[in-house]
Design an enzyme around this catalytic site. Sequence first.
Site, PDB file in Angstrom:
ATOM      1  N   LYS A  72       0.871  -1.164   0.000  1.00  0.00           N
ATOM      2  CA  LYS A  72       0.000   0.000   0.000  1.00  0.00           C
ATOM      3  C   LYS A  72       0.917   1.226   0.000  1.00  0.00           C
ATOM      4  CE  LYS A  72      -2.580   3.408   1.562  1.00  0.00           C
ATOM      5  NZ  LYS A  72      -2.012   4.770   1.467  1.00  0.00           N
ATOM      6  N   GLY A 124       6.457   4.895   9.179  1.00  0.00           N
ATOM      7  CA  GLY A 124       5.600   6.070   9.207  1.00  0.00           C
ATOM      8  C   GLY A 124       5.486   6.650  10.600  1.00  0.00           C
ATOM      9  N   GLY A 140       1.340   3.796  13.590  1.00  0.00           N
ATOM     10  CA  GLY A 140       1.912   2.554  14.098  1.00  0.00           C
ATOM     11  C   GLY A 140       1.079   1.956  15.214  1.00  0.00           C
ATOM     12  N   GLU A 142       8.742   0.985  11.984  1.00  0.00           N
ATOM     13  CA  GLU A 142       9.767   2.028  12.074  1.00  0.00           C
ATOM     14  C   GLU A 142       9.027   3.352  12.109  1.00  0.00           C
ATOM     15  OE1 GLU A 142      11.421   5.049  11.222  1.00  0.00           O
ATOM     16  OE2 GLU A 142      12.324   4.324   9.359  1.00  0.00           O
ATOM     17  N   CYS A 183      13.522  10.182   7.946  1.00  0.00           N
ATOM     18  CA  CYS A 183      13.232   9.647   9.277  1.00  0.00           C
ATOM     19  C   CYS A 183      14.441   9.728  10.202  1.00  0.00           C
ATOM     20  CB  CYS A 183      12.712   8.222   9.184  1.00  0.00           C
ATOM     21  SG  CYS A 183      13.806   7.060   8.345  1.00  0.00           S
ATOM     22  N   GLU A 236       8.819  14.954  16.503  1.00  0.00           N
ATOM     23  CA  GLU A 236       9.277  15.015  15.120  1.00  0.00           C
ATOM     24  C   GLU A 236       8.476  16.037  14.329  1.00  0.00           C
ATOM     25  OE1 GLU A 236      10.714  11.650  11.999  1.00  0.00           O
ATOM     26  OE2 GLU A 236       8.671  11.421  12.752  1.00  0.00           O
TER      27      GLU A 236
END
Length: 494
Positions: free
Chosen positions: A188, A241, A246, A264, A299, A398
């Site tokens: 996806k 992501g 997550g 991750e 990331c 982040e």
Amino acid sequence: MQQAQIDRLRVAVIPAQQLFIGGRPAPAISEARLDVVSPIDGKVLTSIADGDVADVDAAVRHARQAFEQGSWSRAAPAQRKKVLLRFADLIERHALEIAVLGVRDNGTEIGMAYKAEPLSAAGTIRYYAEAVDKVYGEIAPTSGDVLGLVHREPLGVVGVIVPWNFPLMIGAWKIGPALAAGNSVVVKPPELASLTLLRLAELATEAGLPDGVLNVVTGRGASAGEALALHMDVDVLAFTGSGAVGRRLLECSARSNLKRVHLELGGKSPNIVFADAPDIKHAAKVSANGIFRNSGQVCVAGSRLLVQSSIYDRFMAELLDATTKLTVGDPLELSSDIGAIASKPQLRKNLDAIAHAEAQGAKRLIGGEQIRAESGGNFMAPTILTEVTPSMQVWREEVFGPVLAVTRFEGEEDATALANATPYGLASAVWTASLSTAHRMVRAIRAGVVHVNAYGGADITVPLGGFKQSGFGRDKSLHALDAYVDLKTAWIAL
């Protein structure tokens, strides 16, 4: 790679895209579509199929049938190797076409995209192709009247969900080992960057991958993504992501078939510069690139800079000089060092994060605004915030944009405390001429990767993954294969 070649590809018409299921393009069952808007100029490039539950179900059904049929899952490792090597060669042969396609889709500067997307993906596929016939099962140390064997078997159907910053590179980190181990895969892609993964699936079929072994369902995360996570016939889910998504995927695993989930989830990575750093000017230049390339949409970006007080002023002068030399511009121009933000909502999020940081007491040294607005694209000036403290949101959370949070530290203990003062633990860096300091910091920093006198550059041979809320599981290296195999014991009485 020449500018004339890029300019020819930048105007190529991109036809409306379909899903890729069972070895061929297929429309979404609902016939719904999503526009693809280029972050370079804000114009519609093409459209993708807006897949949903029914399309995911069809893709998983094809993947399961291919797995059970066995032409891939039970093929000799040497045969899988041949196909994967052809696949890698095809990606490399079409590298510039794929890179330009991706840049038009997500805005990464072409110099970085060419290496980090198709060339990196080709290298990853080739790495796992070469590994597949060199990974063995085990014979247990038993008494002479028993034979204990440990078999490594593919798990079945692997679901892959990847982000929009480096969809091909990150996708290959998951697709490569999953296919090498003999699994079937349903990908996806991100809504903001689906085009290169659709092209990847076409090349896989051209290389000889059996129909149904690699499928791509485009669409929205809330529909296609969640359907993949909830599907009862998906055995493994590999995701890169946000932490919020997550957590949602873990819930989906619990609500469905307890599929294995590998996550991750990004980072807030510390870049620590000691006074004895071997080359201050070089460290400053690398640090600027470590946060500002790809507009900070990385990331492992070094988004927190810690500088020892005794060299703070000198280092910041060099950092400012390196930052002002970076050119933000059309990502399809070779002269541009930094491209576009992938979407307008992400640009707004970045600017809001800066405003919030300033409200909390951070000082803006440079940047912090949208630029090149007349282009219609999403461009942002590299931003350096100073006097940032661990209590500030910009230190802990982040941003995923070209925003650097800077603070100073006194000694090693202080640096360690500041480095670990975040829920994340993905990457980090230490600049020092002292081998002892480097080793102590490698042990003390709670992160999956610690660079020493570098930022970035870790290749496919070493694992990537996080501590704390940066997730669990590992991409890259031979360790990644473990995510896509099961161990089966055979205990044989002789």
